[in-house]
Enzyme design. Structure first.
Site, PDB file in Angstrom:
ATOM      1  CG  ASP A 113      33.470 -19.101   3.015  1.00 16.71           C
ATOM      2  OD1 ASP A 113      34.383 -19.823   2.582  1.00 16.71           O
ATOM      3  OD2 ASP A 113      32.363 -19.002   2.473  1.00 16.71           O
ATOM      4  CG  HIS A 220      26.763 -24.356   0.733  1.00 18.39           C
ATOM      5  ND1 HIS A 220      26.705 -23.275   1.586  1.00 18.39           N
ATOM      6  CD2 HIS A 220      27.712 -24.066  -0.186  1.00 18.39           C
ATOM      7  CE1 HIS A 220      27.596 -22.372   1.206  1.00 18.39           C
ATOM      8  NE2 HIS A 220      28.211 -22.816   0.134  1.00 18.39           N
TER       9      HIS A 220
END
Length: 582
Positions: A113, A220
């Site tokens: 990101d 995650h």
């Protein structure tokens, strides 16, 4: 372990999910070719104020499309599940929501990101767009010695909420950014996972052992900071709060707490995706009570629910944001500003005005005398009654594993534990039973069952026991004939409330033959034998009542197990027989 998901195609899951979000929220617009969600009136918003953008991999809903709307984000960009969106996608949302007043891009601290959003921001700046980017990291499971820094979690949502509220008031880009930056310096988050989450397009996923939890597991499935044996909710929360507020841990101490007075805090208890509301509310209760024990902490805002998830991860995170001085007070007030988005709570739970959430029970007037227990049973019957009650409770407790096994296969799995809880409650209050009165003892046992468990079985037992107690008061309890007559009348009363009869695969397959045999022969051994046979008859029997009636007949027949409720009552009656005859 292979997990099941409701999907059409993993490749189109994100797009179809966001379409559903936009259908149910008319203020949103979906740009499918760019995987971008924006406010329907984004052009008008951009002319009036600084705009905010966020995004990242999907699977963390409601982050971030669920926060698009007046008072928070002007747009969000959605990557594939757990994958950063591309720089070109991010560029497209910057182009759509850019404002002459400036645009702030808020990103969680994950490498993909940071790089992709960073590239898009630099490209936009090179074209003359007034845009800045801020990276949020609040996960204390990643310590200070990590070069990467703390991972972004729920504090990112708080940053967006406060910054979005300030932007809607006409603040400058610098002021909006400063408000969002406040989070990085004053927030800390720690999560706990009972297991890994499962990515829909993945075939298998690892599992934590049944007796193990992981503190700090990433959203995650990244490794956490500590694995531990399963703990009670209270002990788990105490451990998590201890790590969050510890002022002496150089690695994980990110909160600066005042020592001379209480520090105001905003608290978020976040469902990571797979925890039931029942357990979530328990966690909220434990977190609030744990923090209330700290004299230097004062809960000023409390938010609970799903704010940033990890697909179906069974876990919870706790976020604490401290308030210092005027900046902190300003930040708290911004959290209270209304936001027209899909998922931010519409009602702010601001300032826990009273920590006493329970209405006290009405006390009995001191001058009101308790009813006297009239002896209606001779001492020998009282002794047998006590013995029978104790033996019945112990028999149910011993049978609980088998009852639970049967109910797990063909029911909802709670019959055995419910009966066991009731039996334990009875054993714990044996000294309080009015054994000199059989009728009042039976009624009292009904009260204990009602107060210790709920559900259908509880109601059936309580109706029967109350009717039995009332009948004993009329017939007396000193002879087998009176007990048989009372049992028969109680059965008639019970049957007026339920349609279940012999052959329906319920506990009535045990109770009816027991009572009828007791009435006909007056012998408890014969009655218990009839009850046992009734229980055996439920093996493979088609269910017409209860939870198993929703199962296919073939499924019940192939399981070849007795009805759990019938099995529990049969065990109870065997215990009564033992207590009476020994």
């Amino acid at each position: 372990m292979i997990s099941k998901h409701i999907i059409n195609d993993p490749k189109t899951l994100v797009e179809e999910s966001i379409q559903g979000l936009c259908y149910s929220n008319p203020h949103l617009r979906w740009v499918p070719e760019e995987k971008v969600v924006v406010c329907a009136d984004v052009e008008s918003i951009a002319q009036k104020q600084v705009t905010l953008i966020a995004g990242g991999g999907s699977g963390h809903e409601p982050g971030y499309a669920g926060y698009v709307g007046h008072g928070m984000l002007a747009g969000a960009v959605c990557g594939h599940v757990f994958a950063s969106p591309s720089a070109s996608q991010i560029t497209s949302v910057i182009d759509r929501v850019q404002s002459p007043h400036g645009t702030l891009v808020v990103v969680m601290n994950y490498t993909g990101d940071c790089l992709n959003f960073g590239l898009a921001v630099e490209r936009a700046k090179a074209r003359g767009v007034k845009v800045e980017m801020l990276i949020i990291g609040d996960d204390i499971s990643v310590g200070r010695s990590s070069k990467v820094g703390r991972r972004g979690m729920v504090a990112t949502v708080l940053a967006i909420k406060a910054a979005g509220a300030l932007a809607s008031q006409g603040a400058s880009l610098a002021e909006v950014r400063q408000t969002a930056e406040y989070v990085n310096h004053h927030a800390a988050t720690l999560g706990v996972a009972l297991d890994h989450c499962h990515v829909p397009e993945g075939s298998k996923t690892e599992r934590l052992p049944d007796n193990e939890i992981e503190l700090g597991m990433g959203i995650h499935n990244e490794p956490g900071c500590l694995k531990a044996k399963t703990l009670s909710a209270k002990d788990l929360v105490d451990k998590m709060i201890g790590l969050l507020v510890d002022q002496n841990d150089r690695e994980r101490s990110f909160l600066r707490l005042q020592q001379d007075k209480a520090t105001p805090i905003a608290l978020v208890v976040n469902n990571l995706g797979g925890i039931s509301n029942l357990e979530m509310n328990l966690m909220v209760k434990e977190v609030v009570e744990a923090l209330n024990k700290h004299p230097n902490l004062d809960i000023q805002r409390l938010y609970a629910g799903e704010f940033l998830t990890s697909l179906n991860m069974p876990g919870v995170s706790i976020t604490i944001l401290v308030s210092h001085g005027e900046s902190g007070e300003r930040f708290m007030s911004l959290l209270d500003e209304p936001a027209q988005v899909a998922y931010w709570p519409y009602s702010s739970k601001s300032a826990l005005l009273s920590r006493d959430t329970m209405i006290p029970s009405k006390s009995r007037p001191t001058d009101q005398k308790q009813p006297l227990v009239t002896r209606d049973t001779d001492p020998e019957v009282s002794k047998k009654l006590e013995s029978a009650i104790r033996a019945a409770a112990e028999a149910v407790i011993s049978a609980e594993p088998e009852i639970t096994r049967c109910d797990t296969v063909l029911g909802d799995g709670d019959c055995g534990t419910a009966l066991k809880a009731a039996a334990r409650a009875i054993l714990l209050t044996m000294s309080e039973l009015p054994l000199q009165s059989a009728s009042q003892t039976i009624i009292k046992i009904g009260e204990i069952i009602e107060n210790s468990i709920g559900g259908t079985s509880s109601a059936i037992y309580c109706i029967y026991l109350n009717a039995l107690g009332a009948s004993l008061a009329e017939y007396g309890s000193t002879s087998r004939v009176s007990w048989s007559k009372a049992a028969s009348r109680a059965l008639i009363s019970l049957q007026s409330y339920t349609a279940a009869r012999i052959g329906d695969r319920t506990l009535m397959d045990v109770l009816i033959p027991f009572v009828e045999t007791l009435s006909q022969e007056g012998d408890i051994r014969s009655a218990v034998d009839a009850a046992r046979q009734g229980c055996e008859a439920t093996h493979g029997m088609r269910a017409r009542m209860g939870r198993s009636s929703y199962l296919a007949e073939e499924e019940v027949r192939n399981a070849n197990l007795p009805d759990a409720g019938a099995l529990g009552l049969a065990a109870l009656l065997r215990g009564i027989e033992y207590g009476v005859t020994h």
